[in-house]
Design a protein around this motif. Structure first.
Motif, mmCIF file in Angstrom:
data_model
loop_
_atom_site.group_PDB
_atom_site.id
_atom_site.type_symbol
_atom_site.label_atom_id
_atom_site.label_comp_id
_atom_site.label_asym_id
_atom_site.label_seq_id
_atom_site.Cartn_x
_atom_site.Cartn_y
_atom_site.Cartn_z
ATOM 1 N N TYR A 1 0.832 -1.092 0.084
ATOM 2 C CA TYR A 1 -0.056 0.005 0.020
ATOM 3 C C TYR A 1 0.689 1.415 -0.105
ATOM 4 O O TYR A 1 0.440 2.425 -0.001
ATOM 5 C CB TYR A 1 -0.968 -0.126 1.139
ATOM 6 N N LYS A 2 2.133 1.075 -0.111
ATOM 7 C CA LYS A 2 3.089 2.313 0.026
ATOM 8 C C LYS A 2 2.875 2.851 -1.330
ATOM 9 O O LYS A 2 3.126 2.345 -2.262
ATOM 10 C CB LYS A 2 4.428 1.907 0.277
ATOM 11 N N GLU A 3 3.043 4.405 -1.353
ATOM 12 C CA GLU A 3 2.854 5.049 -2.578
ATOM 13 C C GLU A 3 4.068 4.848 -3.646
ATOM 14 O O GLU A 3 5.149 4.688 -3.032
ATOM 15 C CB GLU A 3 2.619 6.392 -2.453
ATOM 16 N N GLY A 4 4.068 4.465 -4.674
ATOM 17 C CA GLY A 4 5.092 4.235 -5.515
ATOM 18 C C GLY A 4 5.525 2.546 -5.883
ATOM 19 O O GLY A 4 6.293 2.601 -6.697
ATOM 20 N N THR A 5 4.822 2.017 -5.025
ATOM 21 C CA THR A 5 4.941 0.471 -5.190
ATOM 22 C C THR A 5 4.649 0.118 -6.595
ATOM 23 O O THR A 5 3.451 0.354 -7.154
ATOM 24 C CB THR A 5 4.483 -0.286 -4.234
ATOM 25 N N SER A 6 5.597 -0.552 -7.470
ATOM 26 C CA SER A 6 5.256 -0.946 -8.778
ATOM 27 C C SER A 6 4.086 -1.969 -9.121
ATOM 28 O O SER A 6 4.051 -2.837 -7.785
ATOM 29 C CB SER A 6 6.557 -1.307 -9.519
ATOM 30 N N GLN A 7 3.706 -2.128 -10.130
ATOM 31 C CA GLN A 7 2.583 -3.281 -10.156
ATOM 32 C C GLN A 7 3.323 -4.723 -9.954
ATOM 33 O O GLN A 7 2.664 -5.611 -9.500
ATOM 34 C CB GLN A 7 1.988 -3.094 -11.343
ATOM 35 N N GLU A 8 4.520 -4.464 -10.644
ATOM 36 C CA GLU A 8 5.192 -5.944 -10.350
ATOM 37 C C GLU A 8 5.331 -6.467 -9.180
ATOM 38 O O GLU A 8 5.217 -7.660 -8.928
ATOM 39 C CB GLU A 8 6.578 -5.724 -11.373
ATOM 40 N N ARG A 9 5.863 -5.478 -8.102
ATOM 41 C CA ARG A 9 6.187 -5.740 -6.955
ATOM 42 C C ARG A 9 4.642 -6.114 -6.056
ATOM 43 O O ARG A 9 4.670 -7.116 -5.469
ATOM 44 C CB ARG A 9 6.676 -4.392 -6.148
ATOM 45 N N LYS A 10 3.762 -5.483 -6.613
ATOM 46 C CA LYS A 10 2.287 -5.772 -5.756
ATOM 47 C C LYS A 10 1.869 -7.186 -6.237
ATOM 48 O O LYS A 10 1.412 -7.867 -5.695
ATOM 49 C CB LYS A 10 1.310 -4.843 -6.516
ATOM 50 N N ASP A 11 2.228 -7.437 -7.428
ATOM 51 C CA ASP A 11 2.013 -9.017 -7.923
ATOM 52 C C ASP A 11 2.703 -9.935 -7.111
ATOM 53 O O ASP A 11 2.325 -11.146 -6.799
ATOM 54 C CB ASP A 11 2.357 -9.173 -9.608
ATOM 55 N N GLU A 12 4.122 -9.600 -7.065
ATOM 56 C CA GLU A 12 5.118 -10.626 -6.310
ATOM 57 C C GLU A 12 4.255 -10.700 -4.760
ATOM 58 O O GLU A 12 4.283 -11.794 -4.098
ATOM 59 C CB GLU A 12 6.350 -9.985 -5.925
ATOM 60 N N ILE A 13 3.896 -9.502 -4.130
ATOM 61 C CA ILE A 13 3.119 -9.701 -2.893
ATOM 62 C C ILE A 13 1.956 -10.417 -2.797
ATOM 63 O O ILE A 13 1.725 -11.252 -1.791
ATOM 64 C CB ILE A 13 3.108 -8.159 -2.217
ATOM 65 N N ILE A 14 1.020 -10.016 -3.644
ATOM 66 C CA ILE A 14 -0.234 -10.914 -3.976
ATOM 67 C C ILE A 14 0.217 -12.510 -3.770
ATOM 68 O O ILE A 14 -0.716 -13.146 -3.034
ATOM 69 C CB ILE A 14 -0.721 -10.499 -5.192
#
Length: 285
Positions: free
Chosen positions: A56-69
């Motif tokens: 939820y941090k501002e600026g987190t890339s979609q690629e990183r979000k996908d990894e977290i998911i």
């Protein structure tokens, strides 16, 4: 929240940190404490608190979000295993009853009948309102299983014209009943994809009837226009008291149910990533 049974319950809490209260005592509460401890270990193992903060941090890339998911989903799988073991070892605990009400659709109706029967043999569950709710839910679900004829309903479209479900599905080889709402973020985010799917398969026999759980007519109409939804839309503007939602045991949205040209239910809750393939295979394309 905690389970209060007929035993001594000890509550230790700092007034400024009520969410960190330590509650012990009671058969059910002690079971939950042990269960939550196992889940906390899973969270620590996958470092979920840190990962979710990063998500939820501002600026987190979609690629990183996908990894977290992906990591989060793995943790969820392990939690489900822990839950399954708990339910198997404690089939008639009060906590199990509450969770069954939340997860009633995850079990075959025959299995739910057996679980309900087990609870009803115990005097402490006589007249229990949660058990009554589960019984009602299972009876509703029995009527909307694949192979059953979809219960008909009639609601008004945005212009006030009554439209029945049966008048829609008879016009198509396969029809999607799409439960959604203008206020529902996930629904609105999926609508552009659904529009493309509709354009792709409509001429081949695919239809949609949108059933809105809105309670604001202006918002409903605005969402239809903004999202360019060209298929039939109906609503009774009763929010979660929507008559079709109760008829089909809809407890979350977006949610879908697919029926054939005779109104027989083909499948409930097709995942959004699988809808395109599901329709294509049914139409033999």
């Amino acid at each position: 929240s905690f389970f209060l049974d007929n035993s001594k319950i000890d509550i230790q809490v700092v007034a400024t940190e009520p969410n960190k209260a330590v509650i012990t005592g009671g058969k059910t509460q002690d079971l939950i404490i042990a269960l939550n401890a196992q889940k906390d270990e899973i969270k620590k193992k996958f470092n979920l608190d840190s990962l979710l903060a990063d998500f939820y941090k501002e600026g987190t890339s979609q690629e990183r979000k996908d990894e977290i998911i992906a990591v989060y989903e793995e943790a969820q799988k392990e939690e489900k295993v822990v839950d399954s073991i708990f339910f198997a070892n404690n089939p008639t605990s009060f906590y199990t009853l509450i969770q069954l009400l939340k997860k009633v659709e995850e079990y075959p109706v025959e299995e739910m009948d057996a679980k309900i029967a087990a609870f009803k043999t115990l005097p402490e569950f006589q007249g229990n309102r949660y058990l009554t709710e589960i019984e009602k839910a299972v009876e509703t679900l029995k009527a909307v299983q694949p192979g059953m004829v979809a219960p008909d309903f009639t609601l008004n479209d945005p212009k006030g014209n009554p439209v029945s479900l049966s008048s829609v599905y008879t016009q198509h080889k396969i029809t999607m009943i799409d439960f959604w709402a203008g206020w529902c973020g996930p629904c609105r985010r999926f609508n552009p994809t659904l529009v493309e799917i509709y354009k792709k398969y409509n001429k081949a026999g695919f239809g949609i009837i949108g059933v809105s759980l809105d309670n604001d007519e202006a918002l409903w109409n605005k969402a239809i226009e903004e999202d360019k939804l060209t298929w039939i839309q109906v609503s009774d503007l009763q929010y979660w008291n929507s008559a079709p939602a109760k008829l089909y045991h809809v407890k979350f949205i977006p949610q879908n149910i697919f029926v054939d040209q005779e109104g027989k239910i083909i499948k409930r809750q097709v995942e959004k990533d699988d809808i395109d393939k599901f329709i294509k295979e049914f139409l033999g394309l």
